[in-house]
Design an enzyme around this catalytic site. Structure first.
Site, PDB file in Angstrom:
ATOM      1  N   ASP A 186       0.821  -1.224   0.000  1.00  7.96           N
ATOM      2  CA  ASP A 186       0.000   0.000   0.000  1.00  7.96           C
ATOM      3  C   ASP A 186       0.849   1.265   0.000  1.00  7.96           C
ATOM      4  O   ASP A 186       0.501   2.248  -0.660  1.00  7.96           O
ATOM      5  CB  ASP A 186      -0.892   0.041   1.252  1.00  7.96           C
ATOM      6  CG  ASP A 186      -2.013  -0.977   1.188  1.00  7.96           C
ATOM      7  OD1 ASP A 186      -2.249  -1.534   0.096  1.00  7.96           O
ATOM      8  OD2 ASP A 186      -2.646  -1.233   2.229  1.00  7.96           O
TER       9      ASP A 186
HETATM   10  P1  NAP Z   1       0.873  -4.050   3.090  1.00  6.72           P
HETATM   11  O1  NAP Z   1       0.155  -3.098   2.222  1.00  6.72           O
HETATM   12  O2  NAP Z   1       0.109  -4.710   4.168  1.00  6.72           O
HETATM   13  O3  NAP Z   1       1.533  -5.165   2.139  1.00  6.72           O
HETATM   14  C1  NAP Z   1       2.334  -6.156   2.680  1.00  6.72           C
HETATM   15  C2  NAP Z   1       2.816  -7.027   1.541  1.00  6.72           C
HETATM   16  O4  NAP Z   1       3.790  -7.899   2.073  1.00  6.72           O
HETATM   17  C3  NAP Z   1       1.731  -7.866   0.923  1.00  6.72           C
HETATM   18  O5  NAP Z   1       1.458  -7.421  -0.384  1.00  6.72           O
HETATM   19  C4  NAP Z   1       2.286  -9.300   0.934  1.00  6.72           C
HETATM   20  O6  NAP Z   1       2.194  -9.853  -0.370  1.00  6.72           O
HETATM   21  C5  NAP Z   1       3.742  -9.111   1.361  1.00  6.72           C
HETATM   22  N1  NAP Z   1       4.212 -10.152   2.278  1.00  6.72           N
HETATM   23  C6  NAP Z   1       3.574 -10.689   3.334  1.00  6.72           C
HETATM   24  N2  NAP Z   1       4.332 -11.621   3.914  1.00  6.72           N
HETATM   25  C7  NAP Z   1       5.487 -11.676   3.218  1.00  6.72           C
HETATM   26  C8  NAP Z   1       6.680 -12.446   3.340  1.00  6.72           C
HETATM   27  N3  NAP Z   1       6.845 -13.370   4.304  1.00  6.72           N
HETATM   28  N4  NAP Z   1       7.669 -12.233   2.451  1.00  6.72           N
HETATM   29  C9  NAP Z   1       7.526 -11.321   1.463  1.00  6.72           C
HETATM   30  N5  NAP Z   1       6.432 -10.568   1.307  1.00  6.72           N
HETATM   31  C10 NAP Z   1       5.413 -10.737   2.176  1.00  6.72           C
HETATM   32  O7  NAP Z   1       2.140  -3.378   3.777  1.00  6.72           O
HETATM   33  P2  NAP Z   1       2.658  -1.867   3.791  1.00  6.72           P
HETATM   34  O8  NAP Z   1       3.003  -1.429   2.406  1.00  6.72           O
HETATM   35  O9  NAP Z   1       3.688  -1.837   4.851  1.00  6.72           O
HETATM   36  O10 NAP Z   1       1.406  -1.011   4.214  1.00  6.72           O
HETATM   37  C11 NAP Z   1       0.886  -1.001   5.530  1.00  6.72           C
HETATM   38  C12 NAP Z   1      -0.622  -1.033   5.461  1.00  6.72           C
HETATM   39  O11 NAP Z   1      -1.115  -1.374   6.763  1.00  6.72           O
HETATM   40  C13 NAP Z   1      -1.210   0.318   5.110  1.00  6.72           C
HETATM   41  O12 NAP Z   1      -2.402   0.151   4.381  1.00  6.72           O
HETATM   42  C14 NAP Z   1      -1.500   0.920   6.483  1.00  6.72           C
HETATM   43  O13 NAP Z   1      -2.502   1.908   6.450  1.00  6.72           O
HETATM   44  C15 NAP Z   1      -1.968  -0.325   7.222  1.00  6.72           C
HETATM   45  N6  NAP Z   1      -1.841  -0.243   8.676  1.00  6.72           N
HETATM   46  C16 NAP Z   1      -0.758   0.373   9.219  1.00  6.72           C
HETATM   47  C17 NAP Z   1      -0.671   0.483  10.600  1.00  6.72           C
HETATM   48  C18 NAP Z   1       0.485   1.247  11.206  1.00  6.72           C
HETATM   49  O14 NAP Z   1       0.331   1.810  12.286  1.00  6.72           O
HETATM   50  N7  NAP Z   1       1.646   1.255  10.564  1.00  6.72           N
HETATM   51  C19 NAP Z   1      -1.652  -0.085  11.428  1.00  6.72           C
HETATM   52  C20 NAP Z   1      -2.708  -0.772  10.833  1.00  6.72           C
HETATM   53  C21 NAP Z   1      -2.799  -0.837   9.441  1.00  6.72           C
HETATM   54  P3  NAP Z   1       2.177 -11.453  -0.572  1.00  6.72           P
HETATM   55  O15 NAP Z   1       1.035 -11.955   0.238  1.00  6.72           O
HETATM   56  O16 NAP Z   1       2.019 -11.647  -2.030  1.00  6.72           O
HETATM   57  O17 NAP Z   1       3.497 -11.952  -0.066  1.00  6.72           O
END
Ligand code: NAP
Length: 477
Positions: free
Chosen positions: A401
């Protein structure tokens, strides 16, 4: 010891504890001093607890001892058993328990007073702070439980919306506030009990219904807001039982939570009202219909560890963009190893940190600090984006994201307007992920289809170990 001397000693100790909290918080702001800061705040809390336990108000230690033992056992078990990737859920739950504890303090004080002579001992101020404690504590408790269920994926991350939702929530707020007001002003004990029950129930329902329409993408804001509310509930509970150190500690948690909420809102480029009432993420998955040329028609182009090595070996400017997947695969140590090898090979390496990457505020900073990545290598989003076109390679490690270009270019996307790290502007982008999984918001990411993007499939740690092995064999000869 007479009563007055005792009061002076207790409050003196509370002032020392409060100073330690504040110094500890300040030291948490820097990586080098954070551990000591944590310890200092812990010592402050120990002083506060010991002094409170010696206070004259305690008449029976049995339940307290039982609570201390149970809490210590549960706390130790959680510290040992909960995985790093489950920390965000854990934080949400702890916020909730903070709210519940304050609610119980408020309710206990109400029933204690009620067991006495009721109204003469129940001045408007005490009734008001009890009402506030219950209101904030109740909302924090059920709101946090809902956030926990979303983060643990027991409930869908998508917002739950229904027609007339704002009206229902508005009515609930009105009923709860009116019942709270009635509880404070009424002189009739039966009516008071009824009003007390109504606003306690209303607060508990409100916490649930207020978090329900908020989508997964906005969870960082919700968690920081609930964190702040748990502090305010503790502060109100401090007024209920006239405990100065609880008031100070509650204020510190409340205000730091407010600051964090403001930072998270800025990171999402949204106002708090917009987060709470807009149902972010409710729109269908991105269509890119709004922006001509925004849709990239392409295919996913896999790359092997050997070919990734060849690209990286020639690179002079490399940016590493970690995301939630790095936390899942616990790849932070091997990421640091790769960064060192790239530097030894003559490249300049930076880590680009998005404020909401991962699942809790500061998630990436914590993991990279654990792996001893130098703090100076961490660059914030606003500072790295202008440099992005000059980067030879951007390595996206389990981030999705936070690097989704739809947020910048696709007006139809539910995450449109959220600032991202412009990974797509680097000359070559290598994305590490296991398969075709979407990000937390459930949206597809067009970055993966861009002509300059290559997909290194597999668990991030394993993939990185493959690349590191190539560097090692180069070094060996
Ligand atoms: P993300 O959008 O959740 O994407 C994580 C990616 O990691 C997924 O596409 C997944 O694809 C891949 N993944 C998962 N396990 C893996 C592994 N073992 N090895 C390699 N890849 C792996 O992560 P982000 O870009 O960090 O974004 C964070 C999101 O979480 C945002 O939408 C944010 O708003 C939300 N959020 C953040 C917080 C905060 O406080 N930081 C709290 C709650 C929610 P695959 O499944 O294809 O591997």
């Amino acid at each position: 010891m007479n009563l007055e001397t005792r009061e002076i000693l207790v409050n003196g100790a509370y002032i020392v504890a409060s100073i330690l909290f504040i110094l500890g918080l300040k030291m948490l702001g820097r990586q080098g001093t954070a551990r000591r800061g944590n310890l200092l705040s812990g010592v402050g809390m120990l002083i506060a607890i010991v002094v409170t336990l010696l206070d004259r108000h305690i008449i029976d230690y049995h339940w307290i001892a039982l609570g201390l033992v149970a809490g210590t056992v549960i706390g130790l078990a959680c510290a040992r058993l909960i995985k790093m990737t489950s920390m965000p859920e854990m934080v949400a739950l702890l916020n909730g328990f903070g709210g519940l504890a304050s609610l119980i303090v408020g309710a206990a004080e109400y029933f204690r007073i009620r067991g006495g002579t009721v109204l003469p001992d129940h001045p408007a101020f005490t009734a008001t702070v009890i009402a506030l404690t219950i209101l904030i504590g109740g909302i924090t408790f059920t709101g946090s439980v809902y956030a926990f269920c979303k983060l643990a994926e027991w409930l869908s991350g998508r917002p739950i919306l229904f027609s007339g939702q704002h009206v229902v929530n508005g009515l609930l707020v009105a009923i709860t506030v009116v019942a709270g007001g009635l509880y404070v002003v009424t002189g009739d004990p039966a009516m008071q009990l009824l009003a007390f029950g109504a606003f306690t129930l209303g607060s508990l329902i409100l916490g649930w219904t207020l978090v329900m329409p908020i989508g997964g993408g906005d969870m960082p804001v919700v968690i920081s807001m609930l964190n702040s509310l748990s502090g305010l509930a503790a502060c109100a509970a401090g007024f209920v039982i006239s405990n100065n150190v609880l008031i100070v500690a509650g204020c510190l948690v409340g205000t730091s939570g407010v600051i964090l909420t403001a930072i998270m809102c800025k990171a999402m480029n949204r106002s708090l009202a917009n987060v709470l009432f807009s149902g972010f993420g409710a729109a269908p998955a991105a269509t890119n219909a709004g922006e001509p040329g925004a849709t990239v028609h392409g295919e996913l182009k896999p790359i092997s560890a050997e070919d990734s090595f060849a690209v990286l070996e020639a690179a002079r400017q490399v940016v590493i963009i970690p995301g939630y997947g790095m936390a899942v695969s616990q790849a932070q140590h091997v990421v640091r190893e790769l960064a060192e090898m790239l530097e030894n090979n003559g490249a300049e390496v930076r880590f680009a940190i998005h404020p909401v990457a991962g699942r809790m505020p500061g998630h990436m900073n914590v993991l990279l600090a654990e792996a001893n990545v130098p703090y100076e290598q961490l660059v914030e989003m606003d500072a790295i984006n202008p440099l992005m076109p000059s980067m030879d390679v951007a390595i996206v490690i389990g981030a999705n994201d936070v690097v989704n270009p739809a947020a910048a270019s696709d007006k139809a996307s539910p995450i449109y307007g959220m600032p991202i790290i412009n990974a797509h502007e680097a000359r070559t982008v290598i994305c590490l992920k296991r398969g075709k999984g979407t990000g937390f918001s459930g949206l597809e990411n067009q970055l993966f289809l861009r002509p300059n993007t290559r997909m290194l499939y597999g668990d991030a740690k394993g993939s990185l170990q493959g690349v590191v092995a190539e560097f090692k064999s180069l070094a060996a000869g």
